[in-house]
Design an enzyme around this catalytic site. Structure first.
Site, PDB file in Angstrom:
ATOM      1  N   ASP A 275       0.835  -1.205   0.000  1.00 39.88           N
ATOM      2  CA  ASP A 275       0.000   0.000   0.000  1.00 39.88           C
ATOM      3  C   ASP A 275       0.869   1.255   0.000  1.00 39.88           C
ATOM      4  O   ASP A 275       0.553   2.244  -0.666  1.00 39.88           O
ATOM      5  CB  ASP A 275      -0.927   0.019   1.224  1.00 39.88           C
ATOM      6  CG  ASP A 275      -2.057  -0.991   1.075  1.00 39.88           C
ATOM      7  OD1 ASP A 275      -2.225  -1.526  -0.048  1.00 39.88           O
ATOM      8  OD2 ASP A 275      -2.746  -1.263   2.067  1.00 39.88           O
TER       9      ASP A 275
ATOM     10  N   LYS B 101     -20.510   1.871   5.038  1.00 39.88           N
ATOM     11  CA  LYS B 101     -21.233   2.244   3.815  1.00 39.88           C
ATOM     12  C   LYS B 101     -22.419   3.119   4.186  1.00 39.88           C
ATOM     13  O   LYS B 101     -23.068   2.887   5.210  1.00 39.88           O
ATOM     14  CB  LYS B 101     -21.793   0.992   3.117  1.00 39.88           C
ATOM     15  CG  LYS B 101     -20.760  -0.069   2.817  1.00 39.88           C
ATOM     16  CD  LYS B 101     -21.417  -1.327   2.281  1.00 39.88           C
ATOM     17  CE  LYS B 101     -20.475  -2.506   2.438  1.00 39.88           C
ATOM     18  NZ  LYS B 101     -21.065  -3.788   2.111  1.00 39.88           N
TER      19      LYS B 101
ATOM     20  N   CYS C   5      27.184 -24.063  25.424  1.00 45.48           N
ATOM     21  CA  CYS C   5      26.085 -23.294  26.022  1.00 45.48           C
ATOM     22  C   CYS C   5      26.454 -21.806  26.069  1.00 45.48           C
ATOM     23  O   CYS C   5      27.512 -21.447  26.594  1.00 45.48           O
ATOM     24  CB  CYS C   5      25.795 -23.810  27.428  1.00 45.48           C
ATOM     25  SG  CYS C   5      24.633 -22.762  28.321  1.00 45.48           S
TER      26      CYS C   5
ATOM     27  N   LYS D 128     -14.253  -5.876   7.754  1.00 47.21           N
ATOM     28  CA  LYS D 128     -13.608  -6.019   6.450  1.00 47.21           C
ATOM     29  C   LYS D 128     -12.817  -7.325   6.493  1.00 47.21           C
ATOM     30  O   LYS D 128     -11.823  -7.442   7.218  1.00 47.21           O
ATOM     31  CB  LYS D 128     -12.687  -4.831   6.173  1.00 47.21           C
ATOM     32  CG  LYS D 128     -12.068  -4.871   4.787  1.00 47.21           C
ATOM     33  CD  LYS D 128     -11.390  -3.541   4.481  1.00 47.21           C
ATOM     34  CE  LYS D 128     -10.901  -3.421   3.049  1.00 47.21           C
ATOM     35  NZ  LYS D 128     -10.215  -4.552   2.487  1.00 47.21           N
TER      36      LYS D 128
HETATM   37  S1  IVH Z   1     -17.999  -3.789   0.421  1.00 48.85           S
HETATM   38  C1  IVH Z   1     -17.743  -0.844  -3.432  1.00 48.85           C
HETATM   39  N1  IVH Z   1     -17.624  -5.194   2.527  1.00 48.85           N
HETATM   40  O1  IVH Z   1     -12.430  -5.150   0.367  1.00 48.85           O
HETATM   41  C2  IVH Z   1     -16.994  -1.949  -2.838  1.00 48.85           C
HETATM   42  N2  IVH Z   1     -15.922  -5.171   0.894  1.00 48.85           N
HETATM   43  O2  IVH Z   1     -10.754  -2.899  -0.498  1.00 48.85           O
HETATM   44  C3  IVH Z   1     -17.793  -2.468  -1.713  1.00 48.85           C
HETATM   45  N3  IVH Z   1     -13.994  -6.554   1.457  1.00 48.85           N
HETATM   46  O3  IVH Z   1     -13.115  -5.318  -3.016  1.00 48.85           O
HETATM   47  C4  IVH Z   1     -17.077  -3.500  -1.000  1.00 48.85           C
HETATM   48  N4  IVH Z   1     -14.757  -7.283   3.373  1.00 48.85           N
HETATM   49  O4  IVH Z   1     -13.327  -7.481  -1.698  1.00 48.85           O
HETATM   50  C5  IVH Z   1     -17.103  -4.812   1.368  1.00 48.85           C
HETATM   51  N5  IVH Z   1     -17.452  -6.431   4.472  1.00 48.85           N
HETATM   52  C6  IVH Z   1     -16.935  -6.044   3.307  1.00 48.85           C
HETATM   53  C7  IVH Z   1     -15.674  -6.481   2.859  1.00 48.85           C
HETATM   54  C8  IVH Z   1     -15.204  -6.003   1.639  1.00 48.85           C
HETATM   55  C9  IVH Z   1     -13.744  -7.335   2.519  1.00 48.85           C
HETATM   56  C10 IVH Z   1     -13.084  -6.375   0.315  1.00 48.85           C
HETATM   57  C11 IVH Z   1     -13.811  -6.394  -0.994  1.00 48.85           C
HETATM   58  C12 IVH Z   1     -13.390  -5.134  -1.685  1.00 48.85           C
HETATM   59  C13 IVH Z   1     -12.169  -4.741  -0.940  1.00 48.85           C
HETATM   60  C14 IVH Z   1     -11.978  -3.252  -1.019  1.00 48.85           C
END
Ligand code: IVH
Length: 671
Positions: free
Chosen positions: A39, A293, A409, A118
């Site tokens: 990153d 979100k 040792c 996540k």
């Molecule tokens: S929502 C618009 N929810 O993280 C994209 N993604 O860095 C909405 N990921 O490509 C993604 N856990 O593969 C969402 N609870 C979660 C997630 C998640 C892992 C991954 C996903 C995404 C990536 C983005």
């Protein structure tokens, strides 16, 4: 070279390097840097391109997302692109994002957000037509992925057919495929036993498992899935919120994360992230943050997307649990039983939320397996309370110096030996080695042994190095003046230690046997020996044949006990301890019972090396009852990371608590 040529070259180098990492990660499933380092590289590229927009090329990695399909699998065009997420790591950045959302929406009211873990896994897109799974694809570059349908069909969390009401005629379901920690550990244990390559981490393991050409291999991998959204949807179903999407998916039989939730305002998101971070060690799978979100889909649509990233969602990332650093040196430590353990000295690195500068290397076989050399760049893993571990060497920048087991040792200079079949090398000097003497005293004073409060590591070092104490018996000859004269010891603490030593004289036979530190005799075996023989003389006089009569004492342990008791030095120390006044109440003899019969155990928190159920079954097999809550009658609590109220209750009630390492030692002795 002019300034712009220099930037051009810098950009070309960065892009080349990033491409190489993308290839290693996506195609070879063998990354050589941590996600955080990747990153950072990517961020550097973005920053440089932002400063020189005229130098952005269409083939720059910044212009696409993820890796290109690698061949072997058919390409699949996603009907709706699979986006990636903007990320942030501080509450300030999160507040700023929330403020931008509010400003764009022209509202002063707090926004309602959907929050969920996540998952650190691999993104998939599942296409269902009339409720039937017809295709599963990886994310690929966000537009085009790979067709992994045959492999995904082997995953139990992915239903072959959706059931329930209001099913769309076509729906793309998006989710994350992952490997839970217990499955990951079991896989690596078995791989090690077969001599196969272990998985570097659960995410790589999931990626590699999905990209097997033979679905039978995928089927044997412990893959799971959580769905977190939808792509294209045909039909009448029009969900108004993210929350509704989650509910519908769940209703149709798709796995969604049980910890997803809806909150109002960004500060509640921060609270959620904090709670989840605390629960992280108990989840049983790896997460790298929280996805936040905007819950209302109409508002999300108003916010819209910027080049492959939605404005309506963000990843709030936790500190990474893996990082790369340099191996500066390897030192060898000597343990209680003379075991010589290599310890990695690392260039300090921030990982798993703390700065790590040491990691265990277990033994020389592990060093050979990793093919480790001093100066190597290494990948280090640290999660929760777990001791940091060197996972692998980063190829490319290799170190020069081989790591050798010292010839003698490192503490006392005595000869080192390695018994047949043992991975561990040991110092041969026994209690003549100051390191072993100190460790033996630490063990003797420890909580489950003689429980001498205040006799800590520093004080033991001083007592042994100053020649005041050579064996446990010498502790009972110490006086407060001697202790008070030691550096950093006040009169009051000296008096406290003396009082604790005095109190320890009144003990139990089981504790005393355990405190002796006989190899392979843990707390449970000590208890079994005490119950079987009823008194110490009988145990000391027992031959190996008599010793194997004790439940769960096998020939090896019997041999260890017999050898220990036969040594004059050990007999002398035992006699001296008794003479000093160490005593215990008479023991009622017990023969034949299951070793933990009559005991009630409670498990709390997560265990690294086994599931809760396995731990429970193993305890029950040893005759223990396993209860769900702690009471004054509880014999013992096993607490892993993330232990909550049960742990505090045990502490209030004075119920002994042991950690996973101690628990495993108990099992090893009793099984
Ligand atoms: S929502 C618009 N929810 O993280 C994209 N993604 O860095 C909405 N990921 O490509 C993604 N856990 O593969 C969402 N609870 C979660 C997630 C998640 C892992 C991954 C996903 C995404 C990536 C983005």
């Amino acid at each position: 070279m002019g300034a712009s040529d220099r930037v051009r070259k810098q950009l070309a180098d960065l892009r080349g390097e990033i491409e190489r990492h993308i290839h290693r990660y996506h195609t070879l499933d063998d990354p050589e840097i941590s996600d955080a380092d990747y990153d950072a590289l990517f961020d550097r590229l973005l920053a440089l391109e932002a400063a020189h927009p005229e130098l952005v090329t269409p083939d720059s990695p910044s212009q696409r997302v993820g890796g290109a399909p690698a061949g072997g699998f058919a390409a699949v065009q996603h009907a709706v692109p699979m986006l990636s997420l903007d990320k942030c790591t501080t509450t300030e950045e999160l507040d700023a994002w929330d403020a931008r959302c509010m400003a764009r929406l022209g509202t002063e009211d707090p926004i309602v957000y959907a929050c969920e873990p996540k998952i650190d896994g691999v993104a998939v897109n599942l296409t269902y037509e009339r409720g039937v799974l017809v295709r599963a694809a990886t994310r690929g570059d966000g537009q085009t992925g790979e067709d992994v349908t045959a492999n995904v069909r082997t995953i139990a969390d992915v239903p072959a057919r959706l059931s329930g009401r209001r099913l769309p005629s076509l729906i793309e379901i998006r989710g994350e495929i992952y490997i839970p920690l217990d499955g990951f550990q079991a896989f690596n244990r078995e791989a090690a036993a077969r001599g196969d390559k272990p998985m570097v981490n659960p995410r790589n393991g999931a990626a590699g498992s999905l990209r097997q050409l033979d679905p039978k291999i995928t089927a044997a991998r412990p893959l799971r899935m959580f769905a977190h959204g939808v792509g294209r949807v045909d039909g009448a179903w029009q969900p108004a919120t993210q929350t509704e999407i989650g509910e519908a998916l769940e209703g149709w039989g798709v796995k969604v994360n049980p910890r997803r939730t809806r909150v109002t305002g960004i500060s509640e998101c921060v609270g959620y992230a904090q709670t989840l971070l605390e629960a992280r060690p108990t989840l049983g799978y790896e997460i790298d943050g929280v996805v936040i979100k905007v819950d209302d889909r109409a508002l999300a649509e108003t916010l819209g997307n910027v080049t492959r990233r939605p404005r309506w969602a963000i990843a709030y990332k936790y500190p990474a649990e893996e990082a790369t650093t340099r191996l500066l040196d390897v030192e060898f430590q000597v343990g209680r039983t003379g075991a010589i353990t290599p310890v990695a000295r690392l260039e300090p690195v921030f990982v798993g939320g703390v700065t790590v500068s040491n990691a265990t290397l277990h033994n020389m076989d592990e060093i050979r397996r990793l093919d480790l050399r001093i100066g190597d760049r290494v990948l280090v893993h640290r999660a929760g309370d777990v001791i940091p571990k060197v996972v692998k060497v980063v190829p490319g920048e290799r170190g020069e110096r081989e790591i050798e087991l010292p010839a003698s040792c490192p503490v006392c200079g005595a000869e080192i030996f390695r018994a047949d079949e043992e991975a561990i090398a040991r110092c041969s000097a026994g209690l003549d080695c100051p390191a072993q003497r100190k460790e033996a005293l630490r063990h003797f004073a420890s909580r489950l042994a003689m429980d001498i409060e205040g006799l800590g590591d520093k004080l033991i070092d001083q007592l042994v190095d100053g020649g005041y104490v050579a064996s446990a018996a010498d502790l009972y000859a110490l006086d407060a003046d001697t202790l008070a004269a030691l550096p950093r010891m006040g009169e009051k603490s000296a008096a406290n230690v003396i009082a604790a030593i005095e109190r320890s004289k009144k003990t139990t036979l089981a504790r005393f046997i355990y405190a002796l530190g006989i190899r392979e005799v843990g707390e449970a075996t000590a208890a079994a020996l005490a119950a079987h023989f009823g008194d110490l003389d009988a145990m000391q006089q027992a031959d190996e044949e008599a010793l194997v009569e004790v439940p769960d004492v096998g020939p090896i342990v019997a041999e260890r006990i017999h050898t220990f008791c036969a040594q004059a030095a050990n007999r002398d120390v035992i006699a001296a301890l008794r003479k000093a006044g160490v005593n215990w109440p008479p023991v009622e003899r017990r023969t034949g019972d299951a070793p933990l019969a009559g005991q009630t155990w409670v498990l709390t928190g997560t265990l690294e090396s086994m599931t809760r159920n396995e731990a429970k079954a193993r305890l029950q097999a040893l005759g223990a009852k396993v209860a769900g809550s702690v009471s004054a009658k509880t014999s013992r609590v096993v607490a892993g990371p993330g232990a909550g109220s049960k742990l505090s209750e045990a502490e209030t009630l004075g119920v002994p608590v042991i950690d996973e390492a101690e628990f495993i030692a108990v099992l090893a002795e009793l099984e």
